[in-house]
Scaffold this motif. Structure first.
Motif, mmCIF file in Angstrom:
data_model
loop_
_atom_site.group_PDB
_atom_site.id
_atom_site.type_symbol
_atom_site.label_atom_id
_atom_site.label_comp_id
_atom_site.label_asym_id
_atom_site.label_seq_id
_atom_site.Cartn_x
_atom_site.Cartn_y
_atom_site.Cartn_z
ATOM 1 N N ILE A 69 0.812 -1.226 0.000
ATOM 2 C CA ILE A 69 0.000 0.000 0.000
ATOM 3 C C ILE A 69 0.846 1.277 0.000
ATOM 4 O O ILE A 69 0.297 2.379 0.025
ATOM 5 N N GLU A 70 2.173 1.137 -0.023
ATOM 6 C CA GLU A 70 3.036 2.327 -0.022
ATOM 7 C C GLU A 70 2.699 3.277 -1.164
ATOM 8 O O GLU A 70 2.525 4.484 -0.961
ATOM 9 N N ARG A 71 2.576 2.725 -2.376
ATOM 10 C CA ARG A 71 2.326 3.578 -3.538
ATOM 11 C C ARG A 71 0.919 4.166 -3.495
ATOM 12 O O ARG A 71 0.717 5.323 -3.876
ATOM 13 N N LEU A 72 -0.057 3.391 -2.996
ATOM 14 C CA LEU A 72 -1.434 3.893 -2.913
ATOM 15 C C LEU A 72 -1.522 5.093 -1.972
ATOM 16 O O LEU A 72 -2.176 6.095 -2.285
ATOM 17 N N VAL A 73 -0.865 4.984 -0.813
ATOM 18 C CA VAL A 73 -0.860 6.094 0.141
ATOM 19 C C VAL A 73 -0.175 7.306 -0.466
ATOM 20 O O VAL A 73 -0.628 8.447 -0.312
ATOM 21 N N THR A 74 0.916 7.063 -1.179
ATOM 22 C CA THR A 74 1.658 8.156 -1.815
ATOM 23 C C THR A 74 0.808 8.864 -2.856
ATOM 24 O O THR A 74 0.771 10.106 -2.917
ATOM 25 N N ILE A 75 0.116 8.105 -3.684
ATOM 26 C CA ILE A 75 -0.744 8.694 -4.712
ATOM 27 C C ILE A 75 -1.886 9.479 -4.060
ATOM 28 O O ILE A 75 -2.243 10.582 -4.515
ATOM 29 N N PHE A 76 -2.454 8.941 -2.979
ATOM 30 C CA PHE A 76 -3.551 9.609 -2.278
ATOM 31 C C PHE A 76 -3.122 10.969 -1.742
ATOM 32 O O PHE A 76 -3.787 11.983 -1.995
ATOM 33 N N VAL A 77 -2.000 11.012 -1.016
ATOM 34 C CA VAL A 77 -1.561 12.288 -0.435
ATOM 35 C C VAL A 77 -1.053 13.231 -1.527
ATOM 36 O O VAL A 77 -1.197 14.453 -1.421
ATOM 37 N N GLY A 78 -0.499 12.673 -2.591
ATOM 38 C CA GLY A 78 -0.090 13.501 -3.720
ATOM 39 C C GLY A 78 -1.282 14.177 -4.373
ATOM 40 O O GLY A 78 -1.198 15.347 -4.790
ATOM 41 N N ALA A 79 -2.404 13.463 -4.455
ATOM 42 C CA ALA A 79 -3.624 14.034 -5.025
ATOM 43 C C ALA A 79 -4.149 15.175 -4.147
ATOM 44 O O ALA A 79 -4.639 16.189 -4.666
ATOM 45 N N ILE A 80 -4.046 15.015 -2.834
ATOM 46 C CA ILE A 80 -4.464 16.082 -1.918
ATOM 47 C C ILE A 80 -3.608 17.319 -2.131
ATOM 48 O O ILE A 80 -4.124 18.449 -2.197
ATOM 49 N N TRP A 81 -2.289 17.120 -2.228
ATOM 50 C CA TRP A 81 -1.379 18.255 -2.469
ATOM 51 C C TRP A 81 -1.743 18.955 -3.780
ATOM 52 O O TRP A 81 -1.794 20.188 -3.835
ATOM 53 N N LEU A 82 -2.023 18.178 -4.834
ATOM 54 C CA LEU A 82 -2.351 18.760 -6.141
ATOM 55 C C LEU A 82 -3.659 19.553 -6.079
ATOM 56 O O LEU A 82 -3.769 20.641 -6.656
ATOM 57 N N MET A 83 -4.651 19.039 -5.347
ATOM 58 C CA MET A 83 -5.919 19.757 -5.215
ATOM 59 C C MET A 83 -5.721 21.075 -4.471
ATOM 60 O O MET A 83 -6.324 22.096 -4.824
ATOM 61 N N LEU A 84 -4.874 21.062 -3.441
ATOM 62 C CA LEU A 84 -4.579 22.304 -2.726
ATOM 63 C C LEU A 84 -3.873 23.295 -3.640
ATOM 64 O O LEU A 84 -4.173 24.498 -3.625
ATOM 65 N N PHE A 85 -2.945 22.794 -4.433
ATOM 66 C CA PHE A 85 -2.231 23.668 -5.381
ATOM 67 C C PHE A 85 -3.201 24.338 -6.340
ATOM 68 O O PHE A 85 -3.181 25.563 -6.521
ATOM 69 N N LEU A 86 -4.084 23.556 -6.949
ATOM 70 C CA LEU A 86 -5.032 24.112 -7.906
ATOM 71 C C LEU A 86 -6.021 25.039 -7.216
ATOM 72 O O LEU A 86 -6.397 26.086 -7.764
ATOM 73 N N GLY A 87 -6.451 24.669 -5.989
ATOM 74 C CA GLY A 87 -7.388 25.500 -5.256
ATOM 75 C C GLY A 87 -6.810 26.845 -4.901
ATOM 76 O O GLY A 87 -7.447 27.887 -5.094
ATOM 77 N N PHE A 88 -5.592 26.856 -4.383
ATOM 78 C CA PHE A 88 -4.937 28.127 -4.019
ATOM 79 C C PHE A 88 -4.631 28.967 -5.260
ATOM 80 O O PHE A 88 -4.722 30.195 -5.223
ATOM 81 N N LEU A 89 -4.271 28.290 -6.349
ATOM 82 C CA LEU A 89 -3.916 29.022 -7.564
ATOM 83 C C LEU A 89 -5.129 29.755 -8.140
ATOM 84 O O LEU A 89 -4.986 30.787 -8.813
ATOM 85 N N LYS A 90 -6.330 29.257 -7.852
ATOM 86 C CA LYS A 90 -7.548 29.881 -8.362
ATOM 87 C C LYS A 90 -7.986 31.090 -7.532
ATOM 88 O O LYS A 90 -8.823 31.869 -7.962
ATOM 89 N N THR A 91 -7.419 31.224 -6.318
ATOM 90 C CA THR A 91 -7.789 32.362 -5.484
ATOM 91 C C THR A 91 -7.159 33.628 -6.025
ATOM 92 O O THR A 91 -6.241 33.590 -6.852
ATOM 93 N N GLU A 92 -7.610 34.749 -5.518
ATOM 94 C CA GLU A 92 -7.134 36.046 -6.003
ATOM 95 C C GLU A 92 -5.637 36.207 -5.752
ATOM 96 O O GLU A 92 -5.139 35.915 -4.663
#
Length: 346
Positions: free
Chosen positions: A321-344
């Motif tokens: 499950i090492e890679r699954l956990v890594t992909i999961f937390v990586g997806a969270i980081w990417l969503m935060l990146f896109l979310g913050f980038l959309k702010t003013e």
């Protein structure tokens, strides 16, 4: 160097905390005496009154004093001294460069070139001495990726030092979790240096938490950046999966990396220099959402702890499950990146 017990490590961290917490007000007094203060004359500054610099000098002195006194007091070998110095000396020189920048306001490119030079030097030492935590097995790839990581993290810490307690708190968290990981893995030199770094940043945080009474300046940001990057890349993680292995040092510093990624992407999108200051960092965006300065810093700290916990989780997870956990937390980081980038942006 003889193996230190857990209590020895904790005492080492406490000694570093006390040393820096005592040195910081001295450097604050010197900064005020000679007018080495950050005047909020630029639009992107979040403080309203002049704040002394030179906190980074207190941090660097504390880390160096505690590290070498510990080496002298223990049964260290020439190899241990070399490995510790290969991290400490470039960090100290970068701290001096940062201090000159604090005093003389260097242009971005000369500073970047100096960072790159020491990134290359440290990478050569790590690759040639085979002390890289997760090597690819190809000298050129290892060298290029290590250099990119060290220079990138050093700049990220410098960029992230844009709000009271933001960088010092995030670095304290990263250092504590790196200590836990390296202690679990029996990598006691990294554990010792990490707990010294954790103590130093916590000692400084006593003076740097909102409202800050002193800033670390570029002297502190560059010293700490190159130090934490060198320790993180040298750490040998437990995961067998290669992607998970590379994710661990990135997760320890996920929030500073996120901050820099958002700010730089925003500036490139707007056609301005990535090195230009602006109110486009995570802290600025959080405050525009309605959070206070204290709340914004707390959110950044909690986020740092969140990602660091995943570094621990990956290190202790089963291979399946090492890679699954890594992909999961990586997806969270990417969503935060896109979310913050959309702010003013401003």
């Amino acid at each position: 160097m003889r193996s230190l017990s857990l209590m020895d490590h904790l005492l080492l961290g406490a000694l570093s905390l006390i040393t820096v917490s005592l040195l910081t007000p001295i450097m604050r007094h010197i900064a005020k005496l000679y007018g080495v203060v950050d005047v909020p004359s630029e639009r992107h500054k979040t403080h309203k009154n002049p704040v002394p610099y030179l906190g980074g000098v207190a941090i660097a002195l504390g880390v160096v004093i505690v590290t070498y006194v510990t080496l002298l007091a223990s049964e260290f070998t020439s190899n241990t001294l070399f490995l510790a110095s290969s991290v400490m000396i470039p960090a100290l020189i970068m701290g001096v460069v940062g201090l000159v920048d604090d005093l003389r306001n260097l242009r971005p490119w000369p500073r970047f070139l100096i960072q790159s030079f020491f990134g290359v030097a440290i990478s050569l030492v790590l690759v040639l001495t085979e002390t890289l935590g997760s090597p690819f097995g190809n000298y050129w790839i290892d060298f290029l990726l290590t250099t990119f990581f060290i220079v990138g993290i050093t700049n990220s810490i410098n960029f992230f030092d844009n709000i009271d307690g933001g960088a010092s708190g995030a670095l304290a968290i990263a250092s504590i979790f790196l200590f836990i990981l390296s202690w679990q893995g029996g990598q006691f030199l990294i554990a010792a240096l990490s707990i010294v770094l954790a103590g130093a940043t916590l000692g400084f945080l006593l003076w740097n938490k909102p409202p800050a009474r002193i800033y670390m300046g570029d002297a502190g940001a560059l010293f700490l950046g190159i130090l934490i990057a060198s320790l993180a890349i040298r750490f040998d993680p437990n995961p067998i999966d290669r992607i998970a292995s590379f994710a661990i040092p990135l997760l320890l510093l996920a929030v500073p990396i996120l901050d820099t990624s958002v700010a730089v992407s925003s500036r490139i999108r707007r056609g301005i220099s990535p090195f230009q200051g602006g109110r486009d960092h995570l802290s600025h965006r959080l405050m525009r959402m309605g959070f206070s300065k204290r709340q914004s810093v707390l959110i950044l700290w909690i986020s740092s702890i969140f990602f660091a916990f995943f570094a621990i989780a990956i290190s202790n997870a089963s291979y399946s499950i090492e890679r699954l956990v890594t992909i999961f937390v990586g997806a969270i980081w990417l969503m935060l990146f896109l979310g913050f980038l959309k702010t003013e942006d401003t």
